[in-house]
Design an enzyme around this catalytic site. Structure first.
Site, PDB file in Angstrom:
ATOM      1  N   TRP A 169      27.168  58.742  95.504  1.00  0.00           N
ATOM      2  CA  TRP A 169      28.429  57.994  94.587  1.00  0.00           C
ATOM      3  C   TRP A 169      28.855  58.438  93.657  1.00  0.00           C
ATOM      4  CZ3 TRP A 169      25.397  55.414  91.020  1.00  0.00           C
ATOM      5  CH2 TRP A 169      24.587  54.964  91.360  1.00  0.00           C
ATOM      6  N   ASN A 170      27.885  58.986  92.677  1.00  0.00           N
ATOM      7  CA  ASN A 170      28.249  58.729  91.040  1.00  0.00           C
ATOM      8  C   ASN A 170      28.992  60.362  90.755  1.00  0.00           C
ATOM      9  OD1 ASN A 170      25.807  60.951  92.222  1.00  0.00           O
ATOM     10  ND2 ASN A 170      24.728  60.952  90.225  1.00  0.00           N
ATOM     11  N   LYS A 193      29.964  64.645 103.817  1.00  0.00           N
ATOM     12  CA  LYS A 193      29.563  63.179 104.458  1.00  0.00           C
ATOM     13  C   LYS A 193      29.364  62.660 102.805  1.00  0.00           C
ATOM     14  CE  LYS A 193      26.394  60.243 104.237  1.00  0.00           C
ATOM     15  NZ  LYS A 193      26.248  59.231 103.587  1.00  0.00           N
ATOM     16  N   PRO A 194      30.261  61.958 102.504  1.00  0.00           N
ATOM     17  CA  PRO A 194      30.248  61.076 101.328  1.00  0.00           C
ATOM     18  C   PRO A 194      29.148  59.702 101.131  1.00  0.00           C
ATOM     19  CG  PRO A 194      32.552  61.278 102.752  1.00  0.00           C
ATOM     20  CD  PRO A 194      31.699  61.384 103.230  1.00  0.00           C
ATOM     21  N   GLY A 247      20.754  63.957  95.533  1.00  0.00           N
ATOM     22  CA  GLY A 247      20.781  62.483  96.128  1.00  0.00           C
ATOM     23  C   GLY A 247      19.365  62.528  95.557  1.00  0.00           C
ATOM     24  N   SER A 248      18.163  61.709  96.200  1.00  0.00           N
ATOM     25  CA  SER A 248      17.010  60.937  95.696  1.00  0.00           C
ATOM     26  C   SER A 248      15.963  61.672  95.402  1.00  0.00           C
ATOM     27  CB  SER A 248      16.612  59.589  96.019  1.00  0.00           C
ATOM     28  OG  SER A 248      16.793  59.914  97.937  1.00  0.00           O
ATOM     29  N   GLU A 269      19.313  69.483  95.111  1.00  0.00           N
ATOM     30  CA  GLU A 269      19.651  68.809  94.082  1.00  0.00           C
ATOM     31  C   GLU A 269      19.073  66.795  93.405  1.00  0.00           C
ATOM     32  OE1 GLU A 269      20.752  66.904  90.440  1.00  0.00           O
ATOM     33  OE2 GLU A 269      22.688  67.028  90.887  1.00  0.00           O
ATOM     34  N   LEU A 270      18.382  67.477  92.957  1.00  0.00           N
ATOM     35  CA  LEU A 270      16.983  65.471  93.606  1.00  0.00           C
ATOM     36  C   LEU A 270      16.516  64.883  92.126  1.00  0.00           C
ATOM     37  CD1 LEU A 270      14.743  66.984  95.837  1.00  0.00           C
ATOM     38  CD2 LEU A 270      17.346  66.169  96.439  1.00  0.00           C
ATOM     39  N   GLU A 401      12.761  57.783  87.052  1.00  0.00           N
ATOM     40  CA  GLU A 401      14.262  57.467  86.336  1.00  0.00           C
ATOM     41  C   GLU A 401      15.124  56.137  86.819  1.00  0.00           C
ATOM     42  OE1 GLU A 401      18.075  60.247  87.381  1.00  0.00           O
ATOM     43  OE2 GLU A 401      16.384  59.890  89.430  1.00  0.00           O
TER      44      GLU A 401
END
Length: 501
Positions: A169-170, A193-194, A247-248, A269-270, A401
């Protein structure tokens, strides 16, 4: 009055933009969920619902996979030349450019991002479409000299097939374009898949891809708030040959495990825990500028945001004083106002996390010199930009984080201590440091255990540069010419018994 004005803004957004979509895109058709179920998309600045989108199921996602596979295998897509794919991407780029304002308004409404930042993201994200439109024609093979007479060794790159793209979402536009641009340039088809928090931006750019002439099924968009079973389907389906996820770290590990049985291509990409080091040799004014840019963009909700600030003793007081002045001057509010610099956090879960981290530091004797509180007069998801000093290493804002507008500052004595503390984490996405000492620049840049380093610079992402991390911050790279690699297979062809006499 506030709620009435917000409703008027939403109505204006809908009336101005033909890009606000309320259906998902599967096989070239705008469709509802098979269950007819929907879920609401809300503005985090005021909580108002700005739209409802299909709440799609595993069965719906399976239909999207089937459509993407059929599109990949069809002559309409597979027979396109690299130049044809490049031209389609260029048309998509042009349409996004022409609709920058409309997309930015949609993005601000569903993410809370200040409108100027939203416009900046559209421009930044669209640059990946432009870049990969150019890269589509530069996916080169090789002719390798053979050690055997009458034999030639040919190496070519071919698309892997269907790629599933799971985006956060960011950065609701840029994370799609950075992935889809590369996949489409390589010749893959995609299912996007947003995030459930920001599906409207994804649907808007998909609408423009359709208008650009993308064949049906080449781009599919699944909207849902049931992410886990659909993510598992992507990992388990033999028809999906690649997964790209931003994401996470926790979710990334699950996707990595679930993809193992199919030995499929995975790009992750975490999360990060980016250090920001200010040495005595730094230009402090520039370091403060870089800190503000890196930390407070999108209310601190970026994976490359500076998280732990290490400041050397000789410049500590000066840096903290200047940063405090700049933070106190930040304009906070509804992102629709052009002078707003900080909007709300995305949702209550994120708000509770940020406020909880600050309270944890407070109970452990950290010093909160600015902020450290909610701003309920602005809305339930607004949190004051915060500076915390004397941060103990046991506090959550030191070890995890924060993903919010919180600066944690730790004083250090020498270079060795700074690098050791910076590397004392399992995350390794981005790192930043400020120094005017050239020898120190090269030493520290090499020793930081991260995938990306900003030297005297707080904003580092660009289409031309490889984006990604090391350790538990992910695998693979996005952007640059390396961004194509996750979407192509390398095929070796041995041509034997050739007659050259």
């Amino acid at each position: 009055m506030f709620r009435r004005l917000s409703a008027l803004r939403v109505a204006r957004m809908r009336s101005l933009s033909s890009l606000v979509q309320t259906k998902a895109l599967v096989n070239g058709a705008w469709v509802d969920a098979s269950s007819r179920e929907t879920f609401a998309v809300s503005n985090p600045a005021n909580g108002q619902v700005i739209g409802n989108v299909p709440n799609m199921t595993v069965e719906d996602a399976q239909s999207a996979i089937k459509a993407a596979k059929q599109a990949y295998e069809s002559k309409e897509w597979r027979s396109l030349t690299a130049k044809d794919r490049s031209n389609l991407l260029k048309k998509w780029h042009k349409l996004i450019e022409e609709h920058t304002q409309e997309i930015a308004e949609i993005m601000t409404a569903e993410s809370g991002k200040p409108i100027n930042e939203a416009k900046g993201e559209v421009i930044y994200g669209n640059a990946f479409i432009e870049w990969f439109a150019e890269e589509a024609r530069r996916i080169y093979g090789e002719i390798v000299p053979s050690s055997t007479p009458n034999r030639e060794i040919i190496v070519m790159k071919q698309p892997i097939g269907v790629a599933a793209l799971i985006t956060p979402w960011n950065f609701p536009l840029a994370m799609i374009t950075r992935k889809a641009g590369a996949a489409l340039a390589a010749g893959c088809t995609v299912i996007v898949k947003p995030s459930e928090d920001t599906p409207l931006t994804a649907l808007a750019v998909a609408k423009l891809a359709e208008e650009a002439g993308m064949p049906k099924g080449v781009i599919n968009v699944i909207t849902t708030n049931k992410a886990a079973p659909i993510g598992q389907l992507f990992c388990k389906s033999p028809d999906v040959r690649g997964i790209s996820f931003t994401g996470s770290t926790q979710v990334g590990k699950l996707l990595f495990r679930d993809s193992a049985d199919g030995i499929k291509r995975v790009c992750l990409e975490l999360g990060g825990n980016a250090p920001f080091i200010v040495f005595d040799s730094a230009n402090v004014d520039k370091a403060v500028d870089g800190a503000m840019a890196s930390k407070f963009r999108n209310c601190g909700q970026t994976c490359v945001s500076a998280n732990r600030f290490f400041v050397q003793e000789g410049v500590y007081d000066k840096f903290v004083s200047q940063l405090k002045q700049r933070v106190e001057a930040l304009k906070i509010g509804d992102g629709n106002s052009c002078d707003v610099q900080i909007g709300p956090l995305i949702n209550k879960m994120q708000f509770d996390k940020v406020s909880g981290f600050v309270e944890d530091a407070r109970t452990k004797a950290a010093n909160i010199i600015v902020g450290g509180k909610a701003l309920p007069e602005l809305g339930p998801l607004f949190y004051a930009p915060t500076i915390v000093t004397d941060v103990p290493p046991t506090s959550q804002i030191y070890t995890e984080e924060v993903f919010g507008p919180v600066v944690s500052i730790i004083k250090f004595k020498d270079e060795q201590e700074a690098v050791q503390k910076a590397n004392d984490t399992q995350r390794g996405l981005a790192g930043y440091f400020y120094s005017e000492n050239l020898q120190q620049v090269f030493r520290v840049a090499k020793r930081l255990e991260v995938g990306m380093v900003g030297v005297n610079e707080g904003i580092i992402s660009a289409p031309e540069a490889p984006f990604g991390g090391v350790k538990e911050s992910g695998v693979g790279r996005e952007g640059s010419h390396h961004g194509i690699d996750d979407y192509v297979d390398i095929k070796y062809i041995c041509m034997g018994n050739l007659k050259y006499d």
